[in-house]
Motif scaffolding. Structure first.
Motif, PDB file in Angstrom:
ATOM      1  N   GLN A 281       0.882  -1.167   0.000  1.00  0.00           N
ATOM      2  CA  GLN A 281       0.000   0.000   0.000  1.00  0.00           C
ATOM      3  C   GLN A 281       0.923   1.222   0.000  1.00  0.00           C
ATOM      4  O   GLN A 281       1.544   1.537   1.002  1.00  0.00           O
ATOM      5  CB  GLN A 281      -0.897  -0.012   1.241  1.00  0.00           C
ATOM      6  N   LEU A 294       6.391   1.322 -10.182  1.00  0.00           N
ATOM      7  CA  LEU A 294       5.946   0.127 -10.901  1.00  0.00           C
ATOM      8  C   LEU A 294       7.123  -0.576 -11.575  1.00  0.00           C
ATOM      9  O   LEU A 294       7.200  -1.817 -11.598  1.00  0.00           O
ATOM     10  CB  LEU A 294       4.877   0.503 -11.933  1.00  0.00           C
ATOM     11  N   HIS A 303       4.517  -6.859  -6.286  1.00  0.00           N
ATOM     12  CA  HIS A 303       3.380  -6.191  -6.919  1.00  0.00           C
ATOM     13  C   HIS A 303       2.889  -5.064  -6.034  1.00  0.00           C
ATOM     14  O   HIS A 303       2.782  -5.224  -4.819  1.00  0.00           O
ATOM     15  CB  HIS A 303       2.241  -7.192  -7.149  1.00  0.00           C
ATOM     16  N   VAL A 304       2.612  -3.916  -6.636  1.00  0.00           N
ATOM     17  CA  VAL A 304       2.022  -2.795  -5.910  1.00  0.00           C
ATOM     18  C   VAL A 304       0.506  -2.953  -5.957  1.00  0.00           C
ATOM     19  O   VAL A 304      -0.105  -2.856  -7.020  1.00  0.00           O
ATOM     20  CB  VAL A 304       2.425  -1.443  -6.524  1.00  0.00           C
ATOM     21  N   THR A 305      -0.093  -3.210  -4.804  1.00  0.00           N
ATOM     22  CA  THR A 305      -1.543  -3.407  -4.767  1.00  0.00           C
ATOM     23  C   THR A 305      -2.278  -2.096  -5.008  1.00  0.00           C
ATOM     24  O   THR A 305      -3.219  -2.040  -5.800  1.00  0.00           O
ATOM     25  CB  THR A 305      -1.959  -4.000  -3.412  1.00  0.00           C
ATOM     26  N   ALA A 306      -1.852  -1.031  -4.326  1.00  0.00           N
ATOM     27  CA  ALA A 306      -2.559   0.250  -4.479  1.00  0.00           C
ATOM     28  C   ALA A 306      -1.632   1.416  -4.197  1.00  0.00           C
ATOM     29  O   ALA A 306      -0.791   1.351  -3.297  1.00  0.00           O
ATOM     30  CB  ALA A 306      -3.770   0.305  -3.547  1.00  0.00           C
ATOM     31  N   LEU A 320      -1.885   2.053 -14.771  1.00  0.00           N
ATOM     32  CA  LEU A 320      -2.384   1.386 -13.562  1.00  0.00           C
ATOM     33  C   LEU A 320      -3.218   0.170 -13.939  1.00  0.00           C
ATOM     34  O   LEU A 320      -3.080  -0.913 -13.333  1.00  0.00           O
ATOM     35  CB  LEU A 320      -3.205   2.364 -12.726  1.00  0.00           C
ATOM     36  N   ASN A 323      -1.091  -2.749 -15.079  1.00  0.00           N
ATOM     37  CA  ASN A 323      -0.312  -3.387 -14.011  1.00  0.00           C
ATOM     38  C   ASN A 323      -1.183  -3.981 -12.903  1.00  0.00           C
ATOM     39  O   ASN A 323      -0.648  -4.533 -11.942  1.00  0.00           O
ATOM     40  CB  ASN A 323       0.660  -2.378 -13.413  1.00  0.00           C
ATOM     41  N   THR A 325      -2.911  -2.409 -10.701  1.00  0.00           N
ATOM     42  CA  THR A 325      -2.669  -1.626  -9.493  1.00  0.00           C
ATOM     43  C   THR A 325      -3.800  -0.628  -9.284  1.00  0.00           C
ATOM     44  O   THR A 325      -4.181   0.086 -10.215  1.00  0.00           O
ATOM     45  CB  THR A 325      -1.322  -0.886  -9.587  1.00  0.00           C
ATOM     46  N   CYS A 326      -4.322  -0.592  -8.066  1.00  0.00           N
ATOM     47  CA  CYS A 326      -5.450   0.286  -7.750  1.00  0.00           C
ATOM     48  C   CYS A 326      -4.958   1.678  -7.359  1.00  0.00           C
ATOM     49  O   CYS A 326      -3.785   1.871  -7.045  1.00  0.00           O
ATOM     50  CB  CYS A 326      -6.259  -0.297  -6.592  1.00  0.00           C
TER      51      CYS A 326
END
Length: 472
Positions: A281, A294, A303-306, A320, A323, A325-326
């Motif tokens: 996060q 990213l 992995h970048v969740t958000a 986004l 990927n 990503t949120c």
């Protein structure tokens, strides 16, 4: 350590052969997996949830406008829940014998609000230094700290978020002074004596990271690295390189046995990220910095969740989306520092129209009480820009979207049969400034009732104080 079929067979062969082959040389003896020291992996969750739902009764709410959290609307609908779960949702649902029946004519029913970015409990009210426990601002990397170890369950903010904002689930994050600020924790918004009794069962941990101005300002002012954005990235990359090596050692140990590697509590968290067990996060404002992060995630295999705050997310909505990503954003917070300068009120709406994962968030003990109104502001900005988004679709930004970004969407976030009965009955259109929660249920238990002064949350801290129990 569990042995595979081949390893078990080899171990059995070795056990039989030893008495008969005493003259065999040491080099000829089969190497048995059973002879290795068994791995003793460390506990992934040494502070497990002790959450137990409050008791509820079978309840049918009928004659309401339903936003189901998945983008659907049902007029004159009904929702039945029992044993803590949603049982049925539709235009005509019958009440079982003995169920409580509520006629909600003129009212709206939604899933409970999920706030992905809160500091309640870590920065509680009253805001005094003695209770300021959200930023371990002593080093740029403090992945060893856990937000849950600062959570004060008596924070009056929890009750206000429930009663005023219909918030049933929230993620508590460390602050953003550090590049890696520590672990987050997901809580059910219930009264409890301990953090563990609020802890959402089975919810993944998060790692709070931060880009940009905050880390470079905090540590640059101490005349230490990082003091620039390139310094931010350099420290991040060096830390991830160490984490990859740490993970490699522990993976080998858990697979093959041998000497146990030395524990490093900070690296445990980063290993969890690299293994996909802990969700990133990431506090980040500018589009260019999000793109760099990213790329860094690809470099080291996480992995970048958000991205949180993400005021320039609209500039890279396609990136986004590509990927997975949120973006967790405000309605209209921008311009209060240089990196937030280029924000727009249509940010969230543009992300939605682009097919990116997006949601509202608070980052504020007052804003968490009005997240429904924050979404109303986004819808207004969108209309002025010619972007049409239905209110029932926008409710995803308050429930299912954040639930997905927290890894708990199978349990909560929408009014789907089998999910937790986290439900809010609003006394009018939830996107009106005049609307308040009428009733709030968590796991089917009625925890707030605007019509019953005894069914209102009051923290231990507030007991005996003037106005205790008043909803403010």
């Amino acid at each position: 350590m569990r042995l595979g079929h081949g390893a078990r067979a080899l171990a059995t062969l070795a056990a039989v052969a030893l008495p008969l082959g005493a003259c065999a040389t040491k080099q000829e003896r089969p190497k048995s997996a059973a002879a290795k020291a068994p791995p003793e992996p460390y506990a992934r969750d040494p502070y497990p949830s002790t959450y137990r739902p409050y008791p509820g009764v079978p309840t049918l709410v009928r004659n309401v406008v339903i936003f189901d959290g998945e983008g659907n609307r049902i007029d004159n609908g009904s929702v039945l829940f029992a044993d803590g779960k949603i049982v049925a949702v539709g235009a005509a649902v019958e009440a079982p014998a003995g169920a409580t029946v509520i006629d909600g004519q003129g009212k709206y029913l939604t899933p409970g609000v999920v706030d992905i970015h809160s500091h309640l409990g870590d920065y509680p009210s009253p805001q005094v230094q003695a209770l300021s426990d959200g930023n371990e601002a002593t080093a740029p990397v403090t992945a060893d700290v856990w937000a849950e170890h600062s959570v004060w369950p008596q924070d009056p903010g929890f009750g206000r978020a429930l009663a005023n904002g219909g918030v049933t689930t929230l993620q508590i994050l460390p602050g953003s002074a550090n590049l890696m600020g520590g672990r987050s924790v997901v809580l059910k918004n219930v009264y409890a004596r301990t953090m563990q009794a609020m802890k959402f069962p089975g919810a993944p941990y998060g790692l709070k990271m931060a880009c940009g101005e905050n880390p470079k300002r905090v540590y640059g002012s101490k005349n230490q690295k990082p003091s620039t954005r390139m310094g931010n990235v350099a420290v991040d990359r060096q830390t991830w390189a160490k984490a990859v090596a740490y993970k490699r050692k522990w993976d080998k140990y858990e697979r093959d046995g041998g000497d146990m590697p030395d524990r490093d509590i900070a690296m445990d968290t980063l290993r969890g990220v690299l293994s996909g067990e802990i969700l990133v996060q990431n506090h980040c404002y500018r589009a260019d910095e999000m793109a760099i992060v990213l790329d860094m995630a690809k470099e080291f295999g996480y992995h970048v969740t958000a991205f949180h705050h993400a005021v320039e997310a609209y500039k890279i909505a396609d990136l986004l989306k590509a990927n997975g990503t949120c973006a967790a954003v405000w309605a209209d917070w921008y311009g209060f520092k240089m990196e937030s300068y280029d924000g727009i009120g249509e940010n969230l709406a543009i992300l939605e129209k682009s097919g990116a994962c997006a949601m509202i968030h608070s980052d504020d003990e007052n804003g968490i009480q009005r997240l429904n109104q924050e979404v109303a502001k986004v819808l207004s900005s969108a209309r002025h820009a010619g972007i049409a988004i239905a209110p029932e679709v926008a409710w995803k930004w308050l429930s299912l979207g954040p639930a997905k970004a927290l890894g708990i969407d199978r349990q909560t976030g929408s009014l789907r049969p089998g999910k937790m009965a986290d439900v809010v009955l609003w006394n009018g259109d939830p996107f009106s400034v005049y609307t308040r929660p009428d009733r709030v249920w968590i796991d089917g238990a009625l925890l707030y009732d605007a019509h019953d002064p005894k069914r209102r949350p009051v923290s231990d801290f507030e007991l005996g104080q003037p106005g205790a129990g008043d909803v403010k």
